[in-house]
Write a protein that holds these residues in place. Structure first.
Motif, PDB file in Angstrom:
ATOM      1  N   SER A   1      13.413   6.947  22.358  1.00 26.12           N
ATOM      2  CA  SER A   1      14.115   7.652  21.620  1.00 26.12           C
ATOM      3  C   SER A   1      13.945   7.789  20.224  1.00 26.12           C
ATOM      4  CB  SER A   1      15.689   6.782  21.888  1.00 26.12           C
ATOM      5  OG  SER A   1      15.688   5.421  20.817  1.00 26.12           O
ATOM      6  N   LEU A   2      14.495   9.031  19.524  1.00 21.66           N
ATOM      7  CA  LEU A   2      14.361   9.148  18.124  1.00 21.66           C
ATOM      8  C   LEU A   2      14.892   8.189  17.102  1.00 21.66           C
ATOM      9  CD1 LEU A   2      13.211  11.041  15.988  1.00 21.66           C
ATOM     10  CD2 LEU A   2      15.186  12.306  16.342  1.00 21.66           C
ATOM     11  N   ASP A   3      16.035   7.736  17.770  1.00 25.07           N
ATOM     12  CA  ASP A   3      16.824   6.593  16.797  1.00 25.07           C
ATOM     13  C   ASP A   3      15.755   5.413  16.502  1.00 25.07           C
ATOM     14  OD1 ASP A   3      19.082   5.640  15.270  1.00 25.07           O
ATOM     15  OD2 ASP A   3      19.317   4.380  16.965  1.00 25.07           O
ATOM     16  N   LYS A   4      15.373   4.990  17.910  1.00 25.00           N
ATOM     17  CA  LYS A   4      14.600   3.868  17.762  1.00 25.00           C
ATOM     18  C   LYS A   4      12.985   4.258  17.156  1.00 25.00           C
ATOM     19  CE  LYS A   4      16.551   1.629  21.880  1.00 25.00           C
ATOM     20  NZ  LYS A   4      16.376   0.988  23.234  1.00 25.00           N
ATOM     21  N   TRP A   5      12.593   5.333  17.158  1.00 26.14           N
ATOM     22  CA  TRP A   5      11.280   5.744  16.797  1.00 26.14           C
ATOM     23  C   TRP A   5      11.466   5.540  15.233  1.00 26.14           C
ATOM     24  CZ3 TRP A   5       6.611   6.522  18.900  1.00 26.14           C
ATOM     25  CH2 TRP A   5       5.700   7.051  18.272  1.00 26.14           C
ATOM     26  N   LEU A   6      12.455   6.166  14.639  1.00 32.51           N
ATOM     27  CA  LEU A   6      12.592   6.105  13.357  1.00 32.51           C
ATOM     28  C   LEU A   6      12.786   4.922  12.669  1.00 32.51           C
ATOM     29  CD1 LEU A   6      15.165   9.146  12.813  1.00 32.51           C
ATOM     30  CD2 LEU A   6      12.627   8.976  12.646  1.00 32.51           C
TER      31      LEU A   6
ATOM     32  N   ASN B   1      -3.561   2.611  12.943  1.00 31.48           N
ATOM     33  CA  ASN B   1      -3.785   4.001  13.581  1.00 31.48           C
ATOM     34  C   ASN B   1      -4.721   3.976  14.320  1.00 31.48           C
ATOM     35  OD1 ASN B   1      -1.722   5.053  12.076  1.00 31.48           O
ATOM     36  ND2 ASN B   1      -2.769   5.710  10.366  1.00 31.48           N
ATOM     37  N   ALA B   2      -5.906   3.199  14.115  1.00 34.88           N
ATOM     38  CA  ALA B   2      -7.249   2.903  14.991  1.00 34.88           C
ATOM     39  C   ALA B   2      -6.856   2.530  16.581  1.00 34.88           C
ATOM     40  CB  ALA B   2      -8.190   2.016  14.368  1.00 34.88           C
ATOM     41  N   ASP B   3      -5.957   2.154  16.648  1.00 33.04           N
ATOM     42  CA  ASP B   3      -5.399   1.644  18.188  1.00 33.04           C
ATOM     43  C   ASP B   3      -4.551   2.835  18.726  1.00 33.04           C
ATOM     44  OD1 ASP B   3      -6.292  -0.892  17.112  1.00 33.04           O
ATOM     45  OD2 ASP B   3      -4.104  -1.500  16.838  1.00 33.04           O
ATOM     46  N   ASN B   4      -4.370   3.912  18.243  1.00 33.35           N
ATOM     47  CA  ASN B   4      -3.437   4.883  18.917  1.00 33.35           C
ATOM     48  C   ASN B   4      -4.262   5.374  20.127  1.00 33.35           C
ATOM     49  OD1 ASN B   4      -1.475   5.061  17.078  1.00 33.35           O
ATOM     50  ND2 ASN B   4      -2.443   6.369  15.946  1.00 33.35           N
ATOM     51  N   VAL B   5      -5.459   5.601  20.044  1.00 30.78           N
ATOM     52  CA  VAL B   5      -6.148   6.107  21.202  1.00 30.78           C
ATOM     53  C   VAL B   5      -6.569   5.104  22.412  1.00 30.78           C
ATOM     54  CG1 VAL B   5      -8.239   7.371  22.221  1.00 30.78           C
ATOM     55  CG2 VAL B   5      -7.304   8.198  19.812  1.00 30.78           C
ATOM     56  N   PRO B   6      -6.927   3.794  21.941  1.00 25.12           N
ATOM     57  CA  PRO B   6      -6.843   2.776  22.932  1.00 25.12           C
ATOM     58  C   PRO B   6      -5.563   2.533  23.584  1.00 25.12           C
ATOM     59  CG  PRO B   6      -8.093   2.209  20.974  1.00 25.12           C
ATOM     60  CD  PRO B   6      -7.275   3.626  20.733  1.00 25.12           C
ATOM     61  N   VAL B   7      -4.360   2.547  22.713  1.00 21.90           N
ATOM     62  CA  VAL B   7      -3.252   2.513  23.414  1.00 21.90           C
ATOM     63  C   VAL B   7      -2.874   3.561  24.392  1.00 21.90           C
ATOM     64  CG1 VAL B   7      -0.714   2.395  23.086  1.00 21.90           C
ATOM     65  CG2 VAL B   7      -2.172   1.112  21.351  1.00 21.90           C
TER      66      VAL B   7
ATOM     67  N   ILE C   1       5.678   5.422  26.798  1.00 18.80           N
ATOM     68  CA  ILE C   1       4.936   5.633  25.443  1.00 18.80           C
ATOM     69  C   ILE C   1       4.193   6.454  25.064  1.00 18.80           C
ATOM     70  CG2 ILE C   1       5.150   3.206  25.528  1.00 18.80           C
ATOM     71  CD1 ILE C   1       2.273   2.894  25.547  1.00 18.80           C
ATOM     72  N   LEU C   2       3.529   7.667  26.371  1.00 10.64           N
ATOM     73  CA  LEU C   2       2.463   8.384  26.147  1.00 10.64           C
ATOM     74  C   LEU C   2       2.977   9.431  25.176  1.00 10.64           C
ATOM     75  CD1 LEU C   2       1.503   9.076  29.759  1.00 10.64           C
ATOM     76  CD2 LEU C   2       0.347   7.912  28.010  1.00 10.64           C
ATOM     77  N   PRO C   3       4.028  10.158  24.860  1.00  7.56           N
ATOM     78  CA  PRO C   3       4.284  11.085  23.970  1.00  7.56           C
ATOM     79  C   PRO C   3       4.236  10.573  22.535  1.00  7.56           C
ATOM     80  CG  PRO C   3       5.790  11.288  25.718  1.00  7.56           C
ATOM     81  CD  PRO C   3       5.193   9.985  25.962  1.00  7.56           C
ATOM     82  N   GLY C   4       4.938   9.634  22.492  1.00  2.00           N
ATOM     83  CA  GLY C   4       4.569   8.649  20.920  1.00  2.00           C
ATOM     84  C   GLY C   4       3.392   8.606  20.390  1.00  2.00           C
TER      85      GLY C   4
END
Length: 315
Positions: free
Chosen positions: A139-144, A158-164, A176-179
């Motif tokens: 959700s956007l509220d939780k994302w912010l 940031n280096a973990d984004n692709v492994p995640v 969690i894929l879109p975020g």
């Protein structure tokens, strides 16, 4: 006569200093490390271990095979990496959920989550999945506010984004894929299509949709930024200026080009509203329209990456 003790073999196996209990009832061998632990405890927490230990004869499996005995304890050989298994065993024996599981970074989380899925440890798997969903909310509220939900001591890089992203795809943690893909686009751009220190996107569909999403994201970010700057005073009934001051300020902000590569990220940064020198009614309208446009970007995020809708991902 050849010894039946693996510890005496030429492979020079060693006992793990933290996981060799003298009253343990089973020995697990992972690579060259031996763990003497409790059969009943492992069986209670893992259906795979329960089924394995219930079979009296040697196991013919590419992942698990039984060999000999040490001090009266059967030895079961597991085909995992020693570092991964030590992390997994620590979480399995010492902790009940991620809130108390000492995973300090994604490398540790990945080890524990992958093996909790492989050995079917539901409590641990679900807890760590919830941890990822807290770090990368839907959700956007939780994302912010996501910085407030990161467990204490856990390092997000940031280096973990692709492994995640790759792990979430393998374990079907779809929400969690879109975020994560958005973060990868912000931190790495198209570099994630190639082998880099941060890895590369592995799933072919993710790679294709990621490429197609990059130009759409650039346009979407600009729409968020420009939507609240295209009014004139004649269209705002409550504008308190009479000589075009608010229009001039909007034009000035448009010239700043804040959506540029190193500028404001609408899903991370807040607009410096104190620097937006318009009258109160125009400021309130701009803030409301910015909030609406930012929500629309968030709602469209799964579709931009070819992932359907948030409702489908959460279902």
């Amino acid at each position: 006569m050849q010894s039946s003790d693996p510890a005496a073999s030429p492979t020079r196996v060693v006992r793990h200093p933290d996981f060799w209990f003298d009253d343990g009832t089973i020995v697990l061998q992972v690579e060259r490390t031996l763990y003497r632990v409790y059969r009943g405890l492992l069986s209670a927490r893992s259906t795979v271990f329960h089924d394995t230990f219930s079979i009296p004869q040697p196991i013919e499996s590419p992942d698990i095979s039984e060999q000999h005995e040490i001090e009266g304890c059967p030895v079961v050989k597991l085909h995992d990496r020693e570092k991964d298994f030590t992390r997994f065993l620590k979480a399995l024996l010492h902790h009940g959920s991620y809130k108390t599981t000492a995973v300090a970074n994604f490398a540790e989380l990945s080890s524990v989550l992958r093996l909790s899925d492989k050995y079917d440890v539901p409590v641990l798997r679900e807890s760590l999945t919830c941890m990822l969903q807290d770090i990368y909310p839907s959700s956007l509220d939780k994302w912010l506010k996501r910085n407030d939900t990161i467990p204490p001591g856990y390092q997000v890089r940031n280096a973990d984004n692709v492994p995640v992203l790759n792990l979430a795809r393998k374990l079907n943690i779809r929400s969690i894929l879109p975020g994560v893909m958005y973060l990868a686009s912000q931190s790495h751009g198209l570099d994630v299509l190639y082998a880099t220190r941060s890895g590369k996107i592995e799933h072919p569909d993710d790679r294709r949709h990621y490429v197609l999403a990059i130009p759409e994201l650039i346009l979407a970010r600009r729409r968020v930024w420009t939507q609240y700057l295209v009014h004139d005073e004649d269209g705002i009934e409550d504008c308190e200026t009479e000589e075009g001051e608010c229009d001039a300020e909007r034009i000035r902000w448009l010239s700043l080009d804040l959506p540029r590569e190193d500028g404001i990220d609408p899903l991370h940064d807040e607009i410096p509203w104190k620097d937006f020198a318009v009258c109160p009614p125009c400021l309130e309208l701009a803030q409301n329209e910015y909030t609406t446009a930012r929500q629309q970007l968030w709602d469209d995020l799964p579709a931009l990456f070819g992932l359907g809708t948030w409702d489908e991902l959460l279902a």
